[in-house]
Design an enzyme around this catalytic site. Structure first.
Site, short mmCIF file in Angstrom:
data_model
loop_
_atom_site.label_atom_id
_atom_site.label_comp_id
_atom_site.label_asym_id
_atom_site.label_seq_id
_atom_site.Cartn_x
_atom_site.Cartn_y
_atom_site.Cartn_z
N TYR A 172 0.84 -1.21 0.00
CA TYR A 172 0.00 0.00 0.00
C TYR A 172 0.88 1.26 0.00
CZ TYR A 172 -4.39 2.56 0.65
OH TYR A 172 -5.48 3.40 0.48
N LYS A 179 -3.44 8.33 2.83
CA LYS A 179 -4.65 8.11 3.63
C LYS A 179 -4.46 8.61 5.07
CE LYS A 179 -7.51 6.13 0.64
NZ LYS A 179 -8.63 6.90 0.05
O1 0WE Z 1 -6.94 3.12 -1.73
C1 0WE Z 1 -6.96 2.11 -2.39
C2 0WE Z 1 -6.43 2.10 -3.80
C3 0WE Z 1 -5.93 3.39 -4.25
C4 0WE Z 1 -5.07 3.37 -5.49
C5 0WE Z 1 -4.95 2.29 -6.35
C6 0WE Z 1 -4.14 2.40 -7.47
C7 0WE Z 1 -3.94 1.27 -8.42
C8 0WE Z 1 -3.48 1.70 -9.79
C9 0WE Z 1 -4.36 4.51 -5.77
N1 0WE Z 1 -3.58 4.62 -6.84
C10 0WE Z 1 -3.45 3.60 -7.69
N2 0WE Z 1 -2.64 3.76 -8.76
C11 0WE Z 1 -2.57 2.88 -9.77
O2 0WE Z 1 -1.77 3.05 -10.71
N3 0WE Z 1 -7.43 0.96 -1.83
C12 0WE Z 1 -7.87 0.96 -0.45
C13 0WE Z 1 -7.50 -0.32 -2.55
C14 0WE Z 1 -6.21 -1.02 -2.31
O3 0WE Z 1 -5.12 -0.69 -3.01
C15 0WE Z 1 -4.08 -1.45 -2.51
C16 0WE Z 1 -4.54 -2.26 -1.50
C17 0WE Z 1 -5.92 -1.98 -1.34
C18 0WE Z 1 -6.84 -2.58 -0.35
C19 0WE Z 1 -2.74 -1.47 -2.89
C20 0WE Z 1 -1.89 -2.33 -2.24
C21 0WE Z 1 -2.35 -3.13 -1.23
C22 0WE Z 1 -3.68 -3.12 -0.84
#
Ligand code: 0WE
Length: 272
Positions: A172, A179
């Site tokens: 993450y 966050k």
């Molecule tokens: O906040 C999120 C995801 C936010 C996010 C996801 C991406 C993927 C593609 C922000 N930026 C990007 N950029 C990209 O290029 N989540 C809570 C979902 C999430 O994302 C993760 C998680 C979880 C859960 C990433 C790694 C590990 C767990």
């Protein structure tokens, strides 16, 4: 007395009161019908809210428009949260069409893919600033523009966070920092806007298969670990998030502000 009893009985036999009847809300961050923002929008609409939606670009416009139309939304506008001009334009249209606003849902985050894939120590200055701008500052920027429309009748702001704000979740990385900043912005905005009668809260949702989660390495493993360890032994749905949001957006939560409310099947209370 008898008349009063029968009125009560009639009310009790009706479906539950509509919690957001007559309220107007702006939803930012629908990408498709799996988005958390969509789960929130659907439950808000079911409870009587009138909704406005935004989209980032043409590709997302094609996906958001039919969804917004299915909820009878009269306002569907472009909004890149990094553009002051676009945010200003969005709120001037809302001011013109509605004159007031009861809630804003912010469900937007982005970090450069490389900054989630590489070692955290290698995070670039540009990537860091961009992630914090899109994922945290945008909430402050929206709050500023929304305030004049929220303040007269008292309204509220809701954003979406994740446990990675508080603990290190594998992969993450930079988003955890973003966050953490977002959750701190929730508290600062709550303290700042409370005297104006405006509440500010976050929902910290468990991991959900959304567009934002697609292509993230080991996501399946994260989901199965979550499901095995969460006290409720299940994953979270966008409907679970929509239901909790309904409470926070409604007057039922009139005494709640600055809160990060977990909708995670209890995962965050566990250790090992
Ligand atoms: O906040 C999120 C995801 C936010 C996010 C996801 C991406 C993927 C593609 C922000 N930026 C990007 N950029 C990209 O290029 N989540 C809570 C979902 C999430 O994302 C993760 C998680 C979880 C859960 C990433 C790694 C590990 C767990």
């Amino acid at each position: 007395m008898r008349r009063r009893q029968s009125r009560l009985r009639r009310q009790n036999s009706r479906p539950a009161m509509k919690l957001l009847d007559g309220k107007k809300g702006l939803i930012i961050g629908v990408a498709n019908n799996r988005s958390l923002a969509w789960g929130i929008a659907a439950s808000a609409r079911e409870h009587g809210a009138e909704l406005a939606f935004t989209f980032l670009n043409e590709a997302l416009e094609r996906r958001v428009t039919p969804l917004a139309q299915s909820l009878d939304s009269p306002i569907i506008l472009p909004c890149d949260v990094c553009s002051d001009e676009q945010v200003d334009a969005l709120f001037s249209v809302i001011a013109e069409k509605w004159g007031c606003l009861d809630f804003v849902v912010h469900s937007v985050a982005y970090a450069h893919g490389e900054d989630l894939a590489n070692r955290f120590v290698d995070t670039s200055r540009r990537g860091f600033l961009q992630a914090l701008e899109i994922s945290a500052y945008s909430f402050v920027s929206l709050a500023k523009r929304a305030l004049p429309l929220l303040k007269p009748q008292g309204g509220n702001l809701l954003t979406l966070s994740y446990y990675g704000a508080v603990k290190v979740v594998p992969n993450y990385r930079l988003m955890g920092v973003a966050k953490a900043a977002l959750e701190a912005c929730v508290r600062e905005l709550a303290a700042d806007l409370g005297p104006d009668g405006v509440r500010v809260n976050a929902i910290s949702a468990g991991p959900v298969r959304t567009l934002a989660a697609s292509g993230i390495s080991d996501f399946r493993q994260l989901l199965s670990h979550f499901e095995a360890r969460a006290p409720l032994r299940r994953l979270i749905s966008i409907e679970d998030v929509g239901s909790a949001a309904l409470y926070l957006l409604s007057d039922l939560a009139r005494g709640v502000t600055g809160e990060v409310h977990y909708v995670d099947a209890g995962f965050n209370i566990t250790a090992v």
